[in-house]
Design a protein around this motif. Structure first.
Motif, PDB file in Angstrom:
ATOM      1  N   ILE A 111       0.679  -1.209  -0.135  1.00 31.57           N
ATOM      2  CA  ILE A 111       0.143   0.143  -0.019  1.00 31.57           C
ATOM      3  C   ILE A 111       0.866   1.149  -0.102  1.00 31.57           C
ATOM      4  CG2 ILE A 111      -1.849   1.408   1.135  1.00 31.57           C
ATOM      5  CD1 ILE A 111      -2.613  -1.251   2.388  1.00 31.57           C
ATOM      6  N   LEU A 112       0.905   1.959  -0.986  1.00 28.97           N
ATOM      7  CA  LEU A 112       1.805   3.171  -1.154  1.00 28.97           C
ATOM      8  C   LEU A 112       1.063   4.143  -0.577  1.00 28.97           C
ATOM      9  CD1 LEU A 112       3.092   2.507  -4.873  1.00 28.97           C
ATOM     10  CD2 LEU A 112       4.030   2.004  -2.683  1.00 28.97           C
ATOM     11  N   ASP A 113      -0.538   4.642  -0.696  1.00 29.99           N
ATOM     12  CA  ASP A 113      -1.220   5.776  -0.507  1.00 29.99           C
ATOM     13  C   ASP A 113      -2.541   5.199  -0.460  1.00 29.99           C
ATOM     14  OD1 ASP A 113      -1.207   8.447  -0.076  1.00 29.99           O
ATOM     15  OD2 ASP A 113      -2.053   8.893  -2.221  1.00 29.99           O
ATOM     16  N   ILE A 114      -3.156   6.233   0.625  1.00 26.63           N
ATOM     17  CA  ILE A 114      -4.750   5.840   0.682  1.00 26.63           C
ATOM     18  C   ILE A 114      -5.143   7.583   0.569  1.00 26.63           C
ATOM     19  CG2 ILE A 114      -6.440   5.406   2.452  1.00 26.63           C
ATOM     20  CD1 ILE A 114      -4.515   3.449   3.756  1.00 26.63           C
ATOM     21  N   THR A 115      -6.025   7.598  -0.331  1.00 23.26           N
ATOM     22  CA  THR A 115      -6.712   9.005  -0.311  1.00 23.26           C
ATOM     23  C   THR A 115      -8.050   8.647   0.449  1.00 23.26           C
ATOM     24  OG1 THR A 115      -5.586   9.285  -2.321  1.00 23.26           O
ATOM     25  CG2 THR A 115      -7.692  10.604  -1.690  1.00 23.26           C
ATOM     26  N   VAL A 116      -8.598   9.502   1.221  1.00 20.92           N
ATOM     27  CA  VAL A 116      -9.707   9.588   1.782  1.00 20.92           C
ATOM     28  C   VAL A 116     -10.597  10.796   1.238  1.00 20.92           C
ATOM     29  CG1 VAL A 116     -11.108   9.667   3.988  1.00 20.92           C
ATOM     30  CG2 VAL A 116      -8.915   8.475   4.070  1.00 20.92           C
ATOM     31  N   HIS A 129     -15.036   7.698   1.491  1.00 17.28           N
ATOM     32  CA  HIS A 129     -14.666   6.669   0.270  1.00 17.28           C
ATOM     33  C   HIS A 129     -13.103   6.598   0.533  1.00 17.28           C
ATOM     34  CE1 HIS A 129     -18.691   7.170  -1.007  1.00 17.28           C
ATOM     35  NE2 HIS A 129     -18.270   8.303  -1.290  1.00 17.28           N
ATOM     36  N   PHE A 130     -12.570   5.465   0.329  1.00 21.86           N
ATOM     37  CA  PHE A 130     -11.132   5.124   0.494  1.00 21.86           C
ATOM     38  C   PHE A 130     -10.763   4.838  -1.091  1.00 21.86           C
ATOM     39  CE2 PHE A 130     -10.273   3.141   4.868  1.00 21.86           C
ATOM     40  CZ  PHE A 130     -10.187   4.524   5.282  1.00 21.86           C
ATOM     41  N   THR A 131      -9.394   5.303  -1.513  1.00 27.59           N
ATOM     42  CA  THR A 131      -8.847   4.802  -2.792  1.00 27.59           C
ATOM     43  C   THR A 131      -7.369   4.582  -2.298  1.00 27.59           C
ATOM     44  OG1 THR A 131     -10.281   6.469  -4.050  1.00 27.59           O
ATOM     45  CG2 THR A 131      -8.257   5.775  -4.931  1.00 27.59           C
ATOM     46  N   PHE A 132      -7.187   3.284  -2.616  1.00 24.40           N
ATOM     47  CA  PHE A 132      -5.690   2.842  -2.420  1.00 24.40           C
ATOM     48  C   PHE A 132      -4.980   2.719  -3.525  1.00 24.40           C
ATOM     49  CE2 PHE A 132      -8.226   0.954   1.071  1.00 24.40           C
ATOM     50  CZ  PHE A 132      -7.425   0.997   2.247  1.00 24.40           C
ATOM     51  N   GLU A 133      -3.886   3.322  -3.479  1.00 19.82           N
ATOM     52  CA  GLU A 133      -2.719   3.119  -4.476  1.00 19.82           C
ATOM     53  C   GLU A 133      -1.901   2.249  -4.035  1.00 19.82           C
ATOM     54  OE1 GLU A 133      -3.138   4.808  -7.367  1.00 19.82           O
ATOM     55  OE2 GLU A 133      -4.639   5.957  -6.746  1.00 19.82           O
ATOM     56  N   GLN A 139      -7.718  -4.424  -8.449  1.00 20.36           N
ATOM     57  CA  GLN A 139      -8.616  -3.451  -8.682  1.00 20.36           C
ATOM     58  C   GLN A 139      -9.779  -3.974  -7.950  1.00 20.36           C
ATOM     59  OE1 GLN A 139      -9.216  -1.330 -11.235  1.00 20.36           O
ATOM     60  NE2 GLN A 139      -6.985  -1.620 -11.244  1.00 20.36           N
ATOM     61  N   GLY A 140      -9.632  -5.106  -7.102  1.00 21.24           N
ATOM     62  CA  GLY A 140     -10.994  -5.268  -6.178  1.00 21.24           C
ATOM     63  C   GLY A 140     -10.713  -4.359  -4.907  1.00 21.24           C
ATOM     64  N   LEU A 141      -9.712  -3.902  -4.737  1.00 21.97           N
ATOM     65  CA  LEU A 141      -9.089  -2.852  -3.578  1.00 21.97           C
ATOM     66  C   LEU A 141      -9.123  -1.541  -3.648  1.00 21.97           C
ATOM     67  CD1 LEU A 141      -6.945  -5.490  -1.496  1.00 21.97           C
ATOM     68  CD2 LEU A 141      -9.161  -4.535  -0.983  1.00 21.97           C
ATOM     69  N   ARG A 142      -9.023  -1.148  -5.061  1.00 24.24           N
ATOM     70  CA  ARG A 142      -8.718   0.199  -5.415  1.00 24.24           C
ATOM     71  C   ARG A 142      -9.627   1.179  -4.822  1.00 24.24           C
ATOM     72  NH1 ARG A 142      -6.107   4.006  -7.712  1.00 24.24           N
ATOM     73  NH2 ARG A 142      -7.321   5.245  -9.020  1.00 24.24           N
ATOM     74  N   ASP A 143     -11.045   0.849  -4.743  1.00 27.07           N
ATOM     75  CA  ASP A 143     -11.959   1.836  -4.165  1.00 27.07           C
ATOM     76  C   ASP A 143     -12.764   1.169  -3.240  1.00 27.07           C
ATOM     77  OD1 ASP A 143     -11.509   3.906  -5.951  1.00 27.07           O
ATOM     78  OD2 ASP A 143     -12.178   3.012  -7.578  1.00 27.07           O
ATOM     79  N   ILE A 144     -12.816   1.599  -2.151  1.00 30.42           N
ATOM     80  CA  ILE A 144     -13.649   1.028  -0.970  1.00 30.42           C
ATOM     81  C   ILE A 144     -14.552   2.144  -0.622  1.00 30.42           C
ATOM     82  CG2 ILE A 144     -13.970   0.109   1.371  1.00 30.42           C
ATOM     83  CD1 ILE A 144     -12.310  -1.664  -0.449  1.00 30.42           C
ATOM     84  N   ASP A 154      -8.574   5.319   8.481  1.00 30.39           N
ATOM     85  CA  ASP A 154      -7.274   5.629   7.916  1.00 30.39           C
ATOM     86  C   ASP A 154      -6.287   5.763   8.876  1.00 30.39           C
ATOM     87  OD1 ASP A 154      -5.599   6.602   5.862  1.00 30.39           O
ATOM     88  OD2 ASP A 154      -5.760   8.361   6.513  1.00 30.39           O
ATOM     89  N   LEU A 155      -6.187   6.371  10.207  1.00 27.36           N
ATOM     90  CA  LEU A 155      -5.257   6.293  11.171  1.00 27.36           C
ATOM     91  C   LEU A 155      -4.962   5.118  11.661  1.00 27.36           C
ATOM     92  CD1 LEU A 155      -6.354   9.546  13.060  1.00 27.36           C
ATOM     93  CD2 LEU A 155      -4.479   9.153  11.680  1.00 27.36           C
ATOM     94  N   VAL A 156      -5.974   4.024  11.591  1.00 23.95           N
ATOM     95  CA  VAL A 156      -5.518   2.509  12.136  1.00 23.95           C
ATOM     96  C   VAL A 156      -4.944   2.001  11.266  1.00 23.95           C
ATOM     97  CG1 VAL A 156      -6.637   0.349  12.365  1.00 23.95           C
ATOM     98  CG2 VAL A 156      -7.667   2.474  13.435  1.00 23.95           C
ATOM     99  N   ILE A 157      -5.195   2.314   9.976  1.00 24.63           N
ATOM    100  CA  ILE A 157      -4.013   1.371   8.961  1.00 24.63           C
ATOM    101  C   ILE A 157      -2.828   2.142   8.819  1.00 24.63           C
ATOM    102  CG2 ILE A 157      -3.831   1.167   6.286  1.00 24.63           C
ATOM    103  CD1 ILE A 157      -7.078   1.149   6.093  1.00 24.63           C
TER     104      ILE A 157
END
Length: 176
Positions: A111-116, A129-133, A139-144, A154-157
């Motif tokens: 996981i390089l980056d998480i956009t909230v 919404h989370f966007t994982f880079e 693809q199954g984890l890109r957008d939550i 986000d802080l927990v992660i």
């Protein structure tokens, strides 16, 4: 259904002699995702009232509309209910599906980056919404979407990634 959902998550945990994976956070959708199914239930109730006061000639059609509304609302709610995002001490994964199951996973180290993203309504109601880079771009984890309490999650992660030593030295290690 909750036991089925929970069993699908637990089956995917690594429980070997050498490896013990623990759940850090299990994320279910915010209740706002059930708004459309709830509106469909209200519409079904209104159509049922029409069914009670209508003639026999159109009653069968109204029953079909009621069945379609109830079926669609139930299916849509069940899809959201069975969609689970899990953070463990080793990875993040997502399990989706009702009649079949889809599982996507990424190690924490990728996981390089998480956009909230919290839209205005999300700020008011407490979802985002989370966007994982990631290096793998799963693809199954890109957008939550529709994550409750997204900033806390986000802080927990981020804390877990840092504490596990995946992004430099652990905070408890001091150089001498």
């Amino acid at each position: 259904m909750r036991s089925v959902r929970d069993a699908r998550v637990r089956r995917r945990l690594l429980r070997d002699v050498d490896v013990h994976e623990d759940i850090v956070d299990e994320v279910h959708h915010h209740r706002v995702v059930y708004t459309v199914p709830a509106v469909e239930l209200v519409l079904a109730a209104a159509v049922f009232y029409l069914f009670l006061v209508s003639s026999v000639q159109v009653g069968w059609l109204l029953l079909v509309v009621i069945a379609a509304l109830l079926g669609h609302a139930g299916w849509r709610a069940l899809l959201q209910f069975m969609d689970v995002f899990v953070v463990t001490n080793m990875r993040v994964f997502r399990v989706t599906g009702v009649l079949s199951s889809k599982h996507a996973t990424t190690p924490l180290s990728r996981i390089l980056d998480i956009t909230v993203d919290q839209p205005f309504l999300g700020l008011l109601l407490g979802y985002g919404h989370f966007t994982f880079e990631s290096a793998a771009q799963e693809q199954g984890l890109r957008d939550i979407r529709y994550v409750p309490k997204p900033l806390e999650r986000d802080l927990v992660i981020q804390r877990h990634v840092q504490a596990s030593g995946l992004r430099g030295p652990r905070p408890d290690h001091h150089r001498r």
